[in-house]
Design an enzyme around this catalytic site. Structure first.
Site, PDB file in Angstrom:
ATOM      1  N   THR A 144       7.611  28.866  35.635  1.00  0.00           N
ATOM      2  CA  THR A 144       7.007  28.670  34.310  1.00  0.00           C
ATOM      3  C   THR A 144       6.709  27.183  34.112  1.00  0.00           C
ATOM      4  O   THR A 144       6.485  26.736  33.001  1.00  0.00           O
ATOM      5  CB  THR A 144       7.921  29.179  33.167  1.00  0.00           C
ATOM      6  OG1 THR A 144       9.136  28.414  33.174  1.00  0.00           O
ATOM      7  CG2 THR A 144       8.239  30.652  33.284  1.00  0.00           C
ATOM      8  N   ARG A 153       4.493  24.438  36.389  1.00  0.00           N
ATOM      9  CA  ARG A 153       3.055  24.238  36.578  1.00  0.00           C
ATOM     10  C   ARG A 153       2.640  24.948  37.861  1.00  0.00           C
ATOM     11  O   ARG A 153       3.374  24.911  38.867  1.00  0.00           O
ATOM     12  CB  ARG A 153       2.722  22.743  36.684  1.00  0.00           C
ATOM     13  CG  ARG A 153       2.688  22.026  35.351  1.00  0.00           C
ATOM     14  CD  ARG A 153       1.464  22.413  34.498  1.00  0.00           C
ATOM     15  NE  ARG A 153       1.470  21.794  33.194  1.00  0.00           N
ATOM     16  CZ  ARG A 153       1.970  22.311  32.069  1.00  0.00           C
ATOM     17  NH1 ARG A 153       2.540  23.499  32.107  1.00  0.00           N
ATOM     18  NH2 ARG A 153       1.897  21.676  30.929  1.00  0.00           N
ATOM     19  N   GLU A 198      -5.374  28.384  37.603  1.00  0.00           N
ATOM     20  CA  GLU A 198      -5.502  29.037  36.283  1.00  0.00           C
ATOM     21  C   GLU A 198      -6.640  28.460  35.436  1.00  0.00           C
ATOM     22  O   GLU A 198      -7.115  29.101  34.508  1.00  0.00           O
ATOM     23  CB  GLU A 198      -4.179  28.972  35.516  1.00  0.00           C
ATOM     24  CG  GLU A 198      -3.770  27.593  35.044  1.00  0.00           C
ATOM     25  CD  GLU A 198      -2.454  27.600  34.260  1.00  0.00           C
ATOM     26  OE1 GLU A 198      -1.433  28.084  34.803  1.00  0.00           O
ATOM     27  OE2 GLU A 198      -2.450  27.140  33.106  1.00  0.00           O
ATOM     28  N   HIS A 245       0.167  31.974  31.056  1.00  0.00           N
ATOM     29  CA  HIS A 245       0.567  30.724  30.398  1.00  0.00           C
ATOM     30  C   HIS A 245       0.872  30.957  28.912  1.00  0.00           C
ATOM     31  O   HIS A 245       0.318  30.308  28.031  1.00  0.00           O
ATOM     32  CB  HIS A 245      -0.540  29.662  30.555  1.00  0.00           C
ATOM     33  CG  HIS A 245       0.018  28.261  30.582  1.00  0.00           C
ATOM     34  ND1 HIS A 245      -0.435  27.293  31.439  1.00  0.00           N
ATOM     35  CD2 HIS A 245       1.003  27.687  29.865  1.00  0.00           C
ATOM     36  CE1 HIS A 245       0.239  26.176  31.241  1.00  0.00           C
ATOM     37  NE2 HIS A 245       1.124  26.399  30.277  1.00  0.00           N
TER      38      HIS A 245
END
Ligand code: NAI
Length: 329
Positions: free
Chosen positions: A232, A234, A263, A295
Site C-alpha cells: 500500500t 507506492r 497506475e 489506490h
C-alpha cells in the site's frame, strides 16, 4: 488566492469547498496535470496536485511561466514532484504529511484479512449460490511472523494492530524506532532476514531511488514459499513482472495491492467501457490469489477532511506571505 485543482475527483470536491469557506477561489480541473493541461492553471497563483499528476521540471516551468507560485500536493507522497526544479524556479511546495495514517494502516489489514480468508472469492462464489468451502481455507494470523518494511507513521500503526492479533513482528527501516521495539517487541532485522522469516510482508517505505523495485525477482526468491506480500506504499517499489512470475510459480502465495507500478492514467478513472488498457494488470487480475484496490487506502471521511483542511491552510499561509507549516523545501 485562486487555486487550480488538477485531478479534481468528485469525491473530494465537497471537502475542499467546505475547507475553503469562500476565502479562496477554487477552479476544479478533472484532467491530470501534464504538458497538455498545464495551461488550465492560467490566472491561478496556486495549483493543487494529486499523486497521478505530472510535476516534472518541464511542467513546473510551464506553470511558472503562467504565474503559478505555489504547489500544494494533496497527498503525503511527493515523489512525482521535481523538487529541485521547483526550488530553482522559486515555486513553494507543500504536502499533507499526515492526514490519517490509520486509514492506510487499516486498509492494509483489510487486504491481509480478505486475502487470507479469501473473502473476494467467497463473495463471488456465494453470489452464484455455491456454498462449498473447499477453496476458502485460510490460516490463523495469531503466531505468524509479519515483516514491515518502513516502520514510520503507517507502518507503526500496522505493527500496533498486528500486535493485537498476536503476530510476531519484524521491522526494516533506515531509522529504527526503539519505542516500537519496547512497546510491541518489534525486532529490527536486515532485509534478507526479514525475507527469510516472514509469513507476511508489507511495504510502508516511501518510493525513493533506494526503494524502486526493492522487491524484485531476487528479493522474492529469498522469501518463504507461499509468502503473502502487501503493497500500500507506492507501486514502483514492486517489480510487477517479477511478482507475476512468482505468483505463477507459487513462490508468492498471495498478493495484495493498493498501488500499481503503472497506475498513472489507469487508476482514479472509469475504463469499464474500454478493452483492458494494461496487459500486465489484466494478468494480475486473472490470478485468484491477488486482490487489488485502486489506490483507495487513504479514502476515509477523516482523511479527506484533513487533506482539504491542510491544503487550504497552506494556501492561507502563502496568501499572508508566510511559510506553510508543511512546506517541503
Ligand atoms: P513515514 O515517513 O512516517 O514513514 C516511512 C518510513 O520509511 C520511515 O520510518 C523511514 O525511515 C522509512 N524509510 C525510508 N526510506 C527507507 C528505505 N530505503 N528502507 C526502509 N525504510 C525506509 O511515512 P508514512 O506516512 O508512514 O507513509 C509511508 C508511505 O505510504 C508514503 O511514502 C506513501 O508512499 C505511502 N502512502 C500510501 C497511501 C495510499 O493511499 N496507498 C496514502 C499515504 C501514503
Amino acid at each position: 488566492m485562486r487555486l487550480t485543482v488538477f485531478s479534481a475527483h468528485r469525491f473530494e470536491q465537497p471537502y475542499l469547498i467546505q475547507a475553503a469557506q469562500g476565502q479562496h477561489e477554487l477552479h476544479f480541473v478533472e484532467a491530470a496535470l501534464g504538458p497538455a493541461t498545464a495551461a488550465q492553471a492560467r490566472g491561478s497563483q496556486a495549483v493543487a496536485l494529486f499523486t497521478g499528476d505530472n510535476a516534472s521540471a518541464a511542467v513546473l516551468e510551464q506553470l511558472h511561466a503562467l504565474g503559478v507560485r505555489f504547489v500544494a500536493v494533496r497527498a503525503a507522497g511527493y515523489d512525482h514532484v521535481d523538487l529541485a526544479a521547483a526550488r530553482r524556479l522559486g515555486l513553494r511546495v507543500a504536502n499533507v504529511p499526515e492526514y490519517s495514517p490509520y486509514a492506510i494502516a487499516e486498509h492494509t489489514i483489510a487486504l491481509i484479512l480478505a486475502l487470507n480468508r479469501r473473502l473476494h472469492l467467497a463473495d463471488q462464489q456465494l453470489r452464484t449460490y455455491d456454498f462449498r468451502l473447499d477453496q476458502l481455507i485460510g490460516f490463523d494470523l495469531h503466531g505468524k511472523t509479519v515483516g514491515i518494511i518502513g516502520c514510520g507513521r503507517i507502518g507503526g500503526i500496522v505493527a500496533r494492530i498486528l500486535h493485537g492479533f498476536g503476530c510476531r513482528l519484524l521491522g526494516y527501516d533506515l531509522v529504527p524506532d526503539s519505542r516500537l521495539g519496547a512497546e510491541l517487541g518489534i525486532a529490527y532485522v536486515a532485509l534478507n532476514e526479514l525475507y527469510a522469516q516472514a509469513d507476511i510482508i508489507t511495504i510502508h517505505a516511501p518510493l525513493t531511488e533506494h526503494t524502486r523495485h526493492l522487491i524484485d525477482a531476487k528479493a522474492l526468491a529469498q522469501m518463504k514459499p507461499g509468502v503473502m506480500l502487501i503493497n500500500t506504499g507506492r507501486g514502483g517499489e514492486l517489480d510487477t513482472l517479477a511478482a507475476l512470475a512468482a505468483l505463477r510459480s507459487g513462490q508468492l502465495g498471495y498478493l495484495g495491492l493498493d498501488v500499481y507500478e503503472h497506475e498513472k492514467g489507469l487508476f482514479f478513472e472509469d475504463h469499464s467501457h474500454e478493452a483492458p488498457p494494461d496487459a500486465t494488470f489484466a494478468q494480475l487480475l486473472a490470478q485468484p490469489n491477488v486482490l487489488i484496490t485502486g489506490h483507495q487506502a487513504f479514502l476515509t471521511r477523516e482523511a479527506l477532511t484533513n487533506i482539504a483542511d491542510t491544503t487550504v491552510a497552506s494556501l492561507s499561509c502563502w496568501g499572508r506571505g508566510e511559510a506553510s507549516d508543511t512546506e517541503l523545501q
